[in-house]
Motif scaffolding. Structure first.
Motif, PDB file in Angstrom:
ATOM      1  N   GLU A  14       0.825  -1.028  -0.139  1.00 27.26           N
ATOM      2  CA  GLU A  14       0.453   0.234   0.248  1.00 27.26           C
ATOM      3  C   GLU A  14       0.983   1.387   0.254  1.00 27.26           C
ATOM      4  OE1 GLU A  14      -4.301   1.838   1.898  1.00 27.26           O
ATOM      5  OE2 GLU A  14      -2.628   0.419   2.937  1.00 27.26           O
ATOM      6  N   SER A  15       1.631   1.488   1.038  1.00 25.15           N
ATOM      7  CA  SER A  15       2.912   2.185   1.058  1.00 25.15           C
ATOM      8  C   SER A  15       3.223   2.412  -0.381  1.00 25.15           C
ATOM      9  CB  SER A  15       3.698   1.944   2.219  1.00 25.15           C
ATOM     10  OG  SER A  15       4.607   1.258   2.008  1.00 25.15           O
ATOM     11  N   LYS A  24       1.313   4.047  -3.688  1.00 23.25           N
ATOM     12  CA  LYS A  24       1.294   5.344  -2.971  1.00 23.25           C
ATOM     13  C   LYS A  24       2.360   6.025  -3.771  1.00 23.25           C
ATOM     14  CE  LYS A  24      -2.204   5.117   0.702  1.00 23.25           C
ATOM     15  NZ  LYS A  24      -2.160   5.794   2.390  1.00 23.25           N
ATOM     16  N   ARG A  25       3.869   5.612  -3.335  1.00 29.91           N
ATOM     17  CA  ARG A  25       4.725   6.437  -3.569  1.00 29.91           C
ATOM     18  C   ARG A  25       4.703   6.259  -5.387  1.00 29.91           C
ATOM     19  NH1 ARG A  25       7.123   4.269   0.836  1.00 29.91           N
ATOM     20  NH2 ARG A  25       8.134   2.274  -0.686  1.00 29.91           N
ATOM     21  N   GLU A  29       2.211   6.373  -7.051  1.00 30.65           N
ATOM     22  CA  GLU A  29       1.018   6.657  -7.799  1.00 30.65           C
ATOM     23  C   GLU A  29       0.516   6.615  -9.156  1.00 30.65           C
ATOM     24  OE1 GLU A  29      -1.857   7.967  -5.167  1.00 30.65           O
ATOM     25  OE2 GLU A  29      -0.350   9.969  -4.957  1.00 30.65           O
ATOM     26  N   ARG A  76       0.877   1.358 -13.419  1.00 33.07           N
ATOM     27  CA  ARG A  76       0.730   0.531 -12.198  1.00 33.07           C
ATOM     28  C   ARG A  76       0.569  -0.544 -12.150  1.00 33.07           C
ATOM     29  NH1 ARG A  76      -3.149   3.979  -8.487  1.00 33.07           N
ATOM     30  NH2 ARG A  76      -1.719   2.985  -6.829  1.00 33.07           N
TER      31      ARG A  76
END
Length: 283
Positions: free
Chosen positions: A71-72, A75-76, A78, A83
């Motif tokens: 998840e982290s 986000k970095r 995105e 993706r």
């Protein structure tokens, strides 16, 4: 060349050259409507495919352990053009390391995403264990492969008569290959032992390894225009090999890697209810 149905015909080192030729010809000649009838190795698209909270409720314990790190990472990155779908990347990690952050391959790839030392440095990792003998191990492996190739060439070349001299040379080359193999295995065993002993390597850090592996695979997906099979082949064997064979290289390890990752990917999609057992989109 997409995800095979349960009763389909998987890719093999023996049929991959033919499949590459047919697939490339179809891409060049088919009209847009025909191309749209097939997934053509593109990522599965579902409204919930990027919803990690939904994945946490459905996937197994091992996969759920790494979803917060993913998840982290997502986000970095995105804003990346490609993706990578989380389930596809989970399938890649499952095949690469069985989700073992301390996994080390027979040739020095390490971590949950199996990054080689040189690749890790190119991806911005700073702490990489690369002792002087690691380069020697690579040189020894190349000598082993060269001797083995020479032996097989003598054996496989069509000849009207089987010459005793050729058989003698082939045996000599194979013995040399086995000698280099023992040296190579000893060096890589030493590397694995020492790497696990001090553990000061960014590739053994799950978050750093997932971030590096994701960036690498995302870039390969971009370079292969979203073709999963080619990106997986490049991840395993390198982009040069994909370019050389204009498709998947006929390497047993690479073909097996591609087949298993896509099999795991399909299993995840089926578990989420986004794909039926026969490979069709779920409801």
């Amino acid at each position: 060349r997409g995800i095979e149905p349960p009763d389909g015909f998987p890719l093999t080192p023996e049929n991959i050259r033919f499949v590459n030729y047919v697939f490339d010809y179809f891409l060049k000649k088919a009209n847009p409507s025909a191309l749209g009838m097939f997934d053509l190795d593109r990522m599965f698209s579902s409204p919930g495919s990027q919803d990690l909270d939904l994945l946490k409720k459905t996937l197994g314990r091992v996969e759920r352990r790494y979803l917060p790190l993913m998840e982290s990472v997502l986000k970095r990155h995105e804003k990346e053009k490609y993706r990578v779908e989380p389930l596809l990347f989970l399938a890649l990690m499952r095949q690469e390391s069985r989700f073992d952050p301390l996994s080390i391959s027979q040739v020095g790839a390490a971590g949950i995403t199996q990054i080689m030392p040189g690749t890790g440095l190119l991806l911005g990792m700073t702490a990489i264990f690369q002792p002087p003998y690691f380069k020697k191990a690579r040189e020894v492996m190349l000598k082993e492969r060269t001797m083995k190739a020479r032996a097989l060439k003598l054996i496989r070349e069509p000849k009207e008569f089987c010459r005793e001299e050729d058989a003698r040379k082939a045996r000599q080359f194979m013995q040399e290959a086995l000698s280099w193999k023992k040296k190579r295995e000893a060096l890589y065993r030493r590397y694995k032992r020492e790497l696990l002993s001090h553990k000061r390597d960014d590739r053994l850090d799950p978050e750093k390894a997932i971030d590096a592996g994701y960036r690498l695979f995302s870039e390969l997906m971009r370079g292969q225009r979203g073709d999963i099979s080619l990106a997986l082949a490049a991840y395993n064997a390198g982009s040069r090999a994909v370019k050389k064979y204009n498709g998947l290289p006929p390497y047993p390890e690479t073909v097996t890697f591609r087949n298993r990752v896509l099999r795991y990917y399909r299993q995840y999609l089926t578990k989420m209810g986004w794909m039926s057992a026969d490979g069709r989109p779920g409801t």
